[in-house]
Write an enzyme that holds these catalytic residues in place. Sequence first.
Site: not given
Lengths: 312, 476
Positions: A149, A212, A248
């Site tokens: 991430d 995300k 996400k």
Amino acid sequence: MTTSLVDVASSDVTLRGFLHGLPGVDRVGADQRAAALATRSIKTTAKAQAIDLAISMVDLTTLEGSDTVGKVRAMCAKAIHPDPTDTSVPRVAAVCVYPDMVAHAVRALAGTGVKVASVATAFPSGRSSLAVKVADTTMAVEAGADEIDMVIDRGAFLSGDYTKVYDEIVAIKAACATAHLKVILETGELATYDNVRRASWLAMIAGADFIKTSTGKVAPAATLPVTLIMLEAVRDFRLRTGRMVGVKPAGGIRTTKDAVKNLVLVKETAGDDWLSPEWFRLGASSLLNDLLMQRQKLTTGRYAGPDYFTLD
Amino acid sequence: MFEYAPAPESRDVVDIPSAYNLFVNGEWVESLGDDRIKTVNPASEEVLSEVALATEADVDRAVQAARKAYDEVWSTLPGRERAKYLFRIARIIQERARELAVLETLDNGKPIRESRDVDLPLVAAHFFYYAGWADKLRYAGYGESPRALGVAAQVIPWNFPLLMLAWKIAPALACGNTVVLKPAETTPLTALAFAEICRQADLPPGVVNIVTGAGETGAALVRHPDVNKVAFTGSTEVGRLIARQVAGTGKRLTLELGGKAANIVFEDAAIDQAVEGIVNGIFFNQGHVCCAGSRLLVQESVADEVLTALKRRLTTLRLGDPLDKNTDIGAINSAAQLAKIRELSDIGEQEGAQRWSPPCTLPDRGFWFPPTLFTGVAQSHRIAREEIFGPVLSVLTFRTPAEAVEKANNSPYGLSAGVWTEKGSRILWMADRLRAGVVWANTFNKFDPASPFGGYKESGYGREGGVHGLEAYLNV
């Protein structure tokens, strides 16, 4: 990816032209659409389906300065058996930790199917050199992370240096090797919905496997309209290129209601194809116990107190 | 897997008597005639109740009650006293909102999501808004002490039964008039529930009278010699008849009639939100909206993109049980309206336009029509000119802003229009040139009691809502 989108990143001018040529987002309209979808009434069987789906989509997260090996091991145990008294509860999708904790998580989760995700690239601010960010990523990947991430350089994005943001994502993607890359836009710092849409496309063109919303360290984090706009982006990106990118939302999703609203957004915006842990994740920590509590209420008809749910 | 389970709103909150009488002078009185009409749930064809078919004598009795209440009570009350009643009515409506929403959905066929989230909040807001005006009329710009007109005859349609009642009754009462109102033949129930609310609020007898019936009852009310004001919302055809009847009588008249609104999407619009606006413009309330955006004018350069997105969006619309909280498209209000929608849609095909509907299963009983759009429509097609009053969208294209204005204005109607562009100067340029009572920018079908509403040309005259809405009920 089609050649037309590769060409997009060939110069500052084309990249800027492409991102600014995307249709605008009307804030009032987007907020209203998200609010309207939030009124969907999800009850009985639909709620049961949504709860299990949401549990299986959780990226169980601990990203604190105080994290220890013990804390990470305990969270991994929870990820495998969210409710030790009920084996029908699905396991979560992944755990999400800092790079130095990856090896411990990998050991704890070996053979369980729960993935290990690691934040990287000078998380959460992203304020460091590309060399440091790549090294950060490599460290996590070598320790066995399945997913990375990363954060984008919001300063570069806001100053209009889209090429710098693009190049960094490409470099981190290369450092990921086979690991999946989630690109954190930190939408709370991008501020406008137009920026959210542009950043989404920028990340996807650069090779993101997931986009995300947030680090969880900045408020506001994952709001419904922002998730809506990112879902529209992945939907349109697939239409244009044929490639699916996951979404996400992370940060601020604490209750079962929040999670269900997110699933409604997915279903009615990107479509059923995205309704799996492969394409949609919920970055959260306290959410899991609320999901378990609501699940138990649905199956037994009673609420148990918080002490009946583990706090790892 | 994640499929929405049925989520029906409970019917238990409403109690519908098997028959209703007329509400005259604060009492329920039997009709002087013998005829009754049945009102059905259009989603199931179940008979909900029977109401009286008021005769000319019934209407006369109601007008007399309104006259007496006007002369003896209502016209003598100071504005602040009238305001108290209106505030009280508004609060009772809020308290009983759930019940009224379910009743509206049962009688009309509209989704509970809309009656709960749109109709009822607006109904209460209208009463609150005009309650606020009742003691401030001297500041409305019509002189130091503007006077009421007297008895208002009000005839309302079936598409927003309680909301149209609020649009009519709230300003009339705030200005000091008394009212005889006739709800639509197919949707009388919420007006009759409102009669109960008037009693609950201790409104003086005769200030509001409700007579149910069909066209002939409305005609008797409109031509009654002791009526000072006629307010009608409905079809242009009936509006014309009323205008003819009222001409030369000295009665004041406002008409809110049909529409064929253009919803204009420019290439620089926020496309996702524009698509939502198109859907809301024509599929809100099954398209039973006089200001519905029934003509989509989309710039040719983005026509394919917009249509692709629009079709994809239509496949997510949920049609079915109006009481289900997840239903987006409810039932068509009556068999007659359904027949009219079918007829005009068939004509559209015969004229050469391409018809499209998303895959969607219609319930076996009740009156239903799938969301439908026609592409390849030209200005000369009947489906581009005539009001369908159903979930049917005609899609036309344009090349330049001037052409968009020309096509939008090329209609006998002029009730509303929508403009979708991210460019502020273009919104103003368009708004200056569109001949429509309401022009929405980057939104559609937004209503607010403070904002006036009304038409140009065959869409009627007079304004409802806002400070402008007071004029229709004051002797100015």
